[in-house]
Design a protein around this motif. Structure first.
Motif, PDB file in Angstrom:
ATOM      1  N   GLU A  52      33.762  36.485  46.457  1.00 36.26           N
ATOM      2  CA  GLU A  52      34.730  35.850  45.563  1.00 36.26           C
ATOM      3  C   GLU A  52      36.139  36.360  45.816  1.00 36.26           C
ATOM      4  O   GLU A  52      37.117  35.615  45.698  1.00 36.26           O
ATOM      5  CB  GLU A  52      34.326  36.073  44.112  1.00 36.26           C
ATOM      6  CG  GLU A  52      33.104  35.259  43.714  1.00 36.26           C
ATOM      7  CD  GLU A  52      33.231  33.796  44.141  1.00 36.26           C
ATOM      8  OE1 GLU A  52      34.231  33.154  43.787  1.00 36.26           O
ATOM      9  OE2 GLU A  52      32.329  33.302  44.837  1.00 36.26           O
ATOM     10  N   LEU A  53      36.267  37.628  46.166  1.00 37.96           N
ATOM     11  CA  LEU A  53      37.583  38.168  46.496  1.00 37.96           C
ATOM     12  C   LEU A  53      38.125  37.520  47.764  1.00 37.96           C
ATOM     13  O   LEU A  53      39.314  37.184  47.849  1.00 37.96           O
ATOM     14  CB  LEU A  53      37.501  39.689  46.665  1.00 37.96           C
ATOM     15  CG  LEU A  53      38.822  40.415  46.949  1.00 37.96           C
ATOM     16  CD1 LEU A  53      39.845  40.117  45.867  1.00 37.96           C
ATOM     17  CD2 LEU A  53      38.578  41.922  47.063  1.00 37.96           C
ATOM     18  N   ALA A  54      37.261  37.302  48.742  1.00 40.93           N
ATOM     19  CA  ALA A  54      37.681  36.627  49.969  1.00 40.93           C
ATOM     20  C   ALA A  54      38.087  35.186  49.679  1.00 40.93           C
ATOM     21  O   ALA A  54      39.091  34.691  50.217  1.00 40.93           O
ATOM     22  CB  ALA A  54      36.547  36.664  50.992  1.00 40.93           C
ATOM     23  N   ARG A  55      37.326  34.516  48.829  1.00 39.79           N
ATOM     24  CA  ARG A  55      37.658  33.128  48.487  1.00 39.79           C
ATOM     25  C   ARG A  55      38.999  33.056  47.745  1.00 39.79           C
ATOM     26  O   ARG A  55      39.837  32.205  48.024  1.00 39.79           O
ATOM     27  CB  ARG A  55      36.552  32.518  47.623  1.00 39.79           C
ATOM     28  CG  ARG A  55      36.615  30.979  47.572  1.00 39.79           C
ATOM     29  CD  ARG A  55      35.591  30.403  46.600  1.00 39.79           C
ATOM     30  NE  ARG A  55      34.277  30.977  46.719  1.00 39.79           N
ATOM     31  CZ  ARG A  55      33.330  30.546  47.555  1.00 39.79           C
ATOM     32  NH1 ARG A  55      33.581  29.537  48.358  1.00 39.79           N
ATOM     33  NH2 ARG A  55      32.139  31.131  47.588  1.00 39.79           N
ATOM     34  N   ARG A  56      39.179  33.974  46.811  1.00 38.06           N
ATOM     35  CA  ARG A  56      40.437  33.978  46.064  1.00 38.06           C
ATOM     36  C   ARG A  56      41.623  34.281  46.979  1.00 38.06           C
ATOM     37  O   ARG A  56      42.679  33.639  46.880  1.00 38.06           O
ATOM     38  CB  ARG A  56      40.371  35.006  44.939  1.00 38.06           C
ATOM     39  CG  ARG A  56      41.591  34.968  44.015  1.00 38.06           C
ATOM     40  CD  ARG A  56      41.372  35.782  42.766  1.00 38.06           C
ATOM     41  NE  ARG A  56      41.395  37.220  43.008  1.00 38.06           N
ATOM     42  CZ  ARG A  56      40.354  38.018  42.868  1.00 38.06           C
ATOM     43  NH1 ARG A  56      39.175  37.534  42.498  1.00 38.06           N
ATOM     44  NH2 ARG A  56      40.470  39.309  43.092  1.00 38.06           N
ATOM     45  N   GLY A  57      41.440  35.229  47.893  1.00 35.55           N
ATOM     46  CA  GLY A  57      42.512  35.550  48.827  1.00 35.55           C
ATOM     47  C   GLY A  57      42.856  34.379  49.723  1.00 35.55           C
ATOM     48  O   GLY A  57      44.030  34.122  50.017  1.00 35.55           O
ATOM     49  N   ALA A  58      41.835  33.643  50.160  1.00 36.89           N
ATOM     50  CA  ALA A  58      42.074  32.477  51.007  1.00 36.89           C
ATOM     51  C   ALA A  58      42.843  31.405  50.241  1.00 36.89           C
ATOM     52  O   ALA A  58      43.776  30.782  50.774  1.00 36.89           O
ATOM     53  CB  ALA A  58      40.747  31.927  51.516  1.00 36.89           C
ATOM     54  N   ARG A  59      42.457  31.181  49.005  1.00 37.51           N
ATOM     55  CA  ARG A  59      43.153  30.166  48.204  1.00 37.51           C
ATOM     56  C   ARG A  59      44.594  30.569  47.932  1.00 37.51           C
ATOM     57  O   ARG A  59      45.519  29.739  47.986  1.00 37.51           O
ATOM     58  CB  ARG A  59      42.403  29.951  46.890  1.00 37.51           C
ATOM     59  CG  ARG A  59      41.153  29.078  47.045  1.00 37.51           C
ATOM     60  CD  ARG A  59      40.379  28.977  45.768  1.00 37.51           C
ATOM     61  NE  ARG A  59      39.442  27.848  45.809  1.00 37.51           N
ATOM     62  CZ  ARG A  59      38.318  27.798  45.118  1.00 37.51           C
ATOM     63  NH1 ARG A  59      37.971  28.815  44.338  1.00 37.51           N
ATOM     64  NH2 ARG A  59      37.528  26.740  45.205  1.00 37.51           N
ATOM     65  N   GLU A  60      44.809  31.841  47.652  1.00 36.62           N
ATOM     66  CA  GLU A  60      46.176  32.308  47.397  1.00 36.62           C
ATOM     67  C   GLU A  60      47.050  32.159  48.635  1.00 36.62           C
ATOM     68  O   GLU A  60      48.240  31.832  48.534  1.00 36.62           O
ATOM     69  CB  GLU A  60      46.152  33.760  46.932  1.00 36.62           C
ATOM     70  CG  GLU A  60      45.580  33.937  45.525  1.00 36.62           C
ATOM     71  CD  GLU A  60      45.423  35.394  45.143  1.00 36.62           C
ATOM     72  OE1 GLU A  60      45.655  36.274  46.014  1.00 36.62           O
ATOM     73  OE2 GLU A  60      45.050  35.666  43.978  1.00 36.62           O
ATOM     74  N   ALA A  61      46.468  32.387  49.795  1.00 37.99           N
ATOM     75  CA  ALA A  61      47.228  32.275  51.040  1.00 37.99           C
ATOM     76  C   ALA A  61      47.650  30.847  51.336  1.00 37.99           C
ATOM     77  O   ALA A  61      48.581  30.611  52.111  1.00 37.99           O
ATOM     78  CB  ALA A  61      46.396  32.815  52.208  1.00 37.99           C
TER      79      ALA A  61
END
Length: 214
Positions: free
Chosen positions: A5-14
């Motif tokens: 979920e942290l990876a998904r959130r980071g990808a979306r933020e980017a």
């Protein structure tokens, strides 16, 4: 799984600044259903090397690896399916070409100032070479396609290992090697892929032994 979920959130933020809305929606829909295994792997490897590491501090690295994989995976799908040949309306296919380019370029941007930048470049170049060789009559297409997952897992390893001071433990290296050999398309979700390996502690916090342990 918190790392996924942290990876998904980071990808979306980017990718939060992507416009127009139709393009942003297409990207978000891909990230919503994608396996976050490549990005989660960055965090898991780093945490196994240094349990005190802050996963939030590595979220951009995780997102970078994830976005490069998603972009190259989408490119591979487009190259194999050739959607332009089956429909007069090529809008969706053309949109996906643009999406793939954005994912790869933004992923590389996130890794450009890290020690994983060189490996990211080689991962992208290797993918291009493999897909070119895939067109040859006697090509081993299955192996060439599977190289993407192997190369991205190796990129995740470099992105993680270069962010922590302790070396990555030998059992973790063994798990990474096996995953790189066995991973395929589509990747399962991160929790399923890593369950039972030295990368993912069990519910009681115990780390399972590796086949590479003495």
């Amino acid at each position: 799984m918190e790392q996924a979920e942290l990876a998904r959130r980071g990808a979306r933020e980017a990718l939060a600044d992507i416009e127009p809305p139709r393009l942003a929606d297409r990207i978000d829909s891909l990230l919503a259903t994608a396996s976050m295994a490549p990005g989660a792997l960055v965090l898991l490897v780093a945490q196994r090397a240094d349990p005190a590491v802050d996963p939030e501090a590595l979220s951009e690295r995780a997102a970078g690896v994830q976005l490069i994989y998603e972009g190259l995976r989408l490119t591979r799908t487009l190259a194999h399916e050739e959607p332009w040949a089956d429909s007069e309306d090529q809008t969706a296919a053309n949109l996906d070409v643009l999406v793939a380019d954005i994912l790869v370029s933004r992923g590389f941007y996130l890794l450009a100032m890290t020690d994983a930048a060189e490996r990211a470049v080689e991962t992208i170049r290797a993918f291009g070479r493999d897909q070119t060789h895939r067109r040859e009559p006697d090509a081993d297409r299955a192996t060439l396609d599977a190289n993407l997952e192997r190369d991205v897992f190796e990129l995740a390893d470099v992105a993680a290992a270069s962010a922590v001071d302790p070396p990555v433990p030998t059992p973790v290296r063994g798990a990474l090697d096996r995953l790189a050999r066995e991973a395929g398309d589509p990747l399962p979700d991160a929790a399923t892929l890593f369950r039972g390996t030295t990368l993912l502690p069990s519910a009681d916090g115990h780390v399972p032994p590796s086949a590479t342990d003495p």
